[in-house]
Enzyme design. Structure first.
Site, PDB file in Angstrom:
ATOM      1  N   HIS A   1      -1.977  -3.440  -7.469  1.00  0.00           N
ATOM      2  CA  HIS A   1      -1.553  -3.371  -6.072  1.00  0.00           C
ATOM      3  C   HIS A   1      -0.747  -4.611  -5.681  1.00  0.00           C
ATOM      4  CE1 HIS A   1      -1.718  -1.033  -2.467  1.00  0.00           C
ATOM      5  NE2 HIS A   1      -2.166  -2.033  -1.737  1.00  0.00           N
TER       6      HIS A   1
ATOM      7  N   LYS B   1       0.234  10.224  -2.093  1.00  0.00           N
ATOM      8  CA  LYS B   1      -0.901  10.572  -1.247  1.00  0.00           C
ATOM      9  C   LYS B   1      -0.602  11.821  -0.438  1.00  0.00           C
ATOM     10  CE  LYS B   1      -2.986   5.988  -0.575  1.00  0.00           C
ATOM     11  NZ  LYS B   1      -3.352   4.970   0.435  1.00  0.00           N
TER      12      LYS B   1
ATOM     13  N   TYR C   1       5.162  -5.975   5.773  1.00  0.00           N
ATOM     14  CA  TYR C   1       6.042  -6.841   4.998  1.00  0.00           C
ATOM     15  C   TYR C   1       6.951  -7.684   5.873  1.00  0.00           C
ATOM     16  CZ  TYR C   1       4.170  -4.271   1.141  1.00  0.00           C
ATOM     17  OH  TYR C   1       3.286  -3.734   0.247  1.00  0.00           O
TER      18      TYR C   1
ATOM     19  N   HIS D   1       5.153   5.542   2.129  1.00  0.00           N
ATOM     20  CA  HIS D   1       4.334   5.378   3.328  1.00  0.00           C
ATOM     21  C   HIS D   1       4.649   6.472   4.332  1.00  0.00           C
ATOM     22  CE1 HIS D   1       3.847   0.758   2.581  1.00  0.00           C
ATOM     23  NE2 HIS D   1       3.006   1.486   1.871  1.00  0.00           N
TER      24      HIS D   1
ATOM     25  N   ARG E   1       2.058   3.179  -6.919  1.00  0.00           N
ATOM     26  CA  ARG E   1       0.616   2.985  -6.788  1.00  0.00           C
ATOM     27  C   ARG E   1      -0.014   3.146  -8.169  1.00  0.00           C
ATOM     28  NH1 ARG E   1       1.889   6.523  -2.358  1.00  0.00           N
ATOM     29  NH2 ARG E   1       1.492   5.548  -0.319  1.00  0.00           N
TER      30      ARG E   1
ATOM     31  N   ARG F   1       2.753  -4.126  -6.773  1.00  0.00           N
ATOM     32  CA  ARG F   1       3.440  -3.230  -5.815  1.00  0.00           C
ATOM     33  C   ARG F   1       3.869  -4.025  -4.574  1.00  0.00           C
ATOM     34  NH1 ARG F   1       3.635   2.186  -3.522  1.00  0.00           N
ATOM     35  NH2 ARG F   1       2.645   2.295  -1.463  1.00  0.00           N
TER      36      ARG F   1
END
Length: 297
Positions: free
Chosen positions: A241, A175, A276, A267, A151, A244
Site C-alpha cells: 500500500h 473494488k 494527496y 477511487h 492495490r 501505491r
C-alpha cells in the site's frame, strides 16, 4: 447544560445492552463502551427515552471538544440505542438523526522518497539479474505496484487475460467490480516479459501460487518487506500500500491532475484522492506562488 452525576444505566439502556449481548453477540469491551457512552449521555440530558432534539443538540455541543473519533463513537451508540427504543415501542421518533457525525481527518499515508524508491527498485533488479523465477517475479510485482499503483488484491489476482496486447494497459477489476484501464510503464512491461519467460504454466493467474490459485496478499506483503530490508530501508515503512501511495504522490509532484489520479487509482470518490493534496502541500504552495497572476503585486 447542567450535568448530572453519572449513575448506573437506566432500565432502557440496560435492556439495550442485554439485547446487544444476546442478539448481536457484542464483545464485553464493546458493551462496556456503550454503557459508558450512554450513561454519560444520560448524565447530561436525563432519560434518553424522553430526550428531544433540543436536548441531543445540547449533548452534541457538550461533546464538541472531544476528538472526532470519540464523538463518532458516542453518536453511533446513541443512534443504535434510539433505533432500539423505537423497535421496542419506547418512543415513536428518533431525535438522534439530528446529530451529525464529525468528519475525522484521514491519517496521511507513510511515504517513501525518490531515493528510497530508487534503492528499492535497484535491489529488486539485482535480485532479478540472477535469473531465478522468484527474483524475476518480485521485480515484476514491485514494478507494477509502484509503476501502475495497483492495490495488493488487484495485483495478486491478475489473470493472464488482463495482460496488455496491442496497447500498454492492464484491464483491472477493482473494488465493487469497477473496471478500469491502467497504463503500464516501459519498465514494468520489460519486467513482465522477463517474468512470462520463466513463469510456470498451467494457471490462469499471472502470479500463480505453488499451492494452487494465485499469490496471496500476505505473501506479497512479506516479499515486499524482505526486499526493503535487503535495500537498507526500514521494513516498517514499506508495504504494497505504501508503494501505491508513492506512485500517487510522485505523479502529483510531477504535475498529474487530481482527476486523472482518481481514475488511475480506481477511487470512486474524489475525496479519497484528495488526501494527496495534503501530502504534496509544499508543491501546491510553490505552484500558487509561481503561477498566480498576482504573484508580482
Amino acid at each position: 447544560m447542567t450535568r448530572r452525576s453519572a449513575g448506573p444505566a437506566s432500565p432502557a439502556v440496560a435492556a439495550f445492552l442485554a439485547m446487544m449481548a444476546a442478539e448481536r453477540g457484542a464483545a464485553a469491551n464493546t458493551l462496556a463502551a456503550y454503557a459508558r457512552d450512554l450513561s454519560g449521555a444520560e448524565s447530561v440530558v436525563g432519560n434518553l427515552v424522553t430526550a428531544d432534539v433540543e436536548a441531543l443538540t445540547g449533548l452534541a455541543q457538550t461533546w464538541a471538544e472531544l476528538a472526532p473519533a470519540s464523538q463518532a463513537r458516542k453518536i453511533s451508540a446513541l443512534r443504535q440505542f434510539m433505533a432500539f427504543a423505537q423497535d421496542e415501542g419506547l418512543r415513536a421518533d428518533d431525535p438522534s438523526t439530528a446529530l451529525v457525525r464529525p468528519r475525522a481527518r484521514r491519517p496521511l499515508p507513510r511515504l517513501l522518497d525518490h531515493a528510497e524508491i530508487a534503492r528499492f527498485l535497484e535491489t529488486a533488479e539485482a535480485d532479478a539479474a540472477a535469473g531465478t523465477p522468484e527474483g524475476v517475479r518480485l521485480l515484476a510485482l514491485v514494478e507494477l505496484l509502484y509503476g501502475s499503483g495497483l492495490r495488493a488484491t488487484e495485483l495478486v489476482s491478475l489473470p493472464l487475460a488482463a495482460l496488455p496486447r496491442d496497447v500498454p494497459f492492464l484491464a483491472i477489476t477493482g473494488k465493487g467490480g469497477q473496471q478500469r484501464l491502467v497504463p503500464v510503464s516501459t519498465r514494468a512491461l520489460a519486467a513482465l516479459r522477463r517474468w512470462l519467460a520463466v513463469r510456470p504454466g498451467g494457471s490462469r493467474h499471472l502470479f500463480p501460487s505453488p499451492r494452487g490459485g494465485h499469490l496471496t496478499r500476505v505473501r506479497l506483503f512479506q516479499l515486499v518487506r524482505d526486499l526493503a530490508l535487503r535495500a537498507g530501508i526500514d521494513p516498517e515503512k514499506v508495504s504494497p500500500h505504501v508503494l501505491r501511495h508513492a506512485f500517487a504522490t510522485h505523479l502529483l509532484e510531477g504535475g498529474a491532475d487530481l482527476r486523472v489520479l482518481q481514475t488511475l487509482l480506481g477511487h470512486a470518490d474524489i475525496a479519497t484522492t484528495e488526501i494527496y493534496t495534503h501530502v504534496d502541500s509544499a508543491r501546491l504552495v510553490a505552484l500558487v506562488n509561481e503561477k498566480h497572476p498576482l504573484r508580482h503585486l
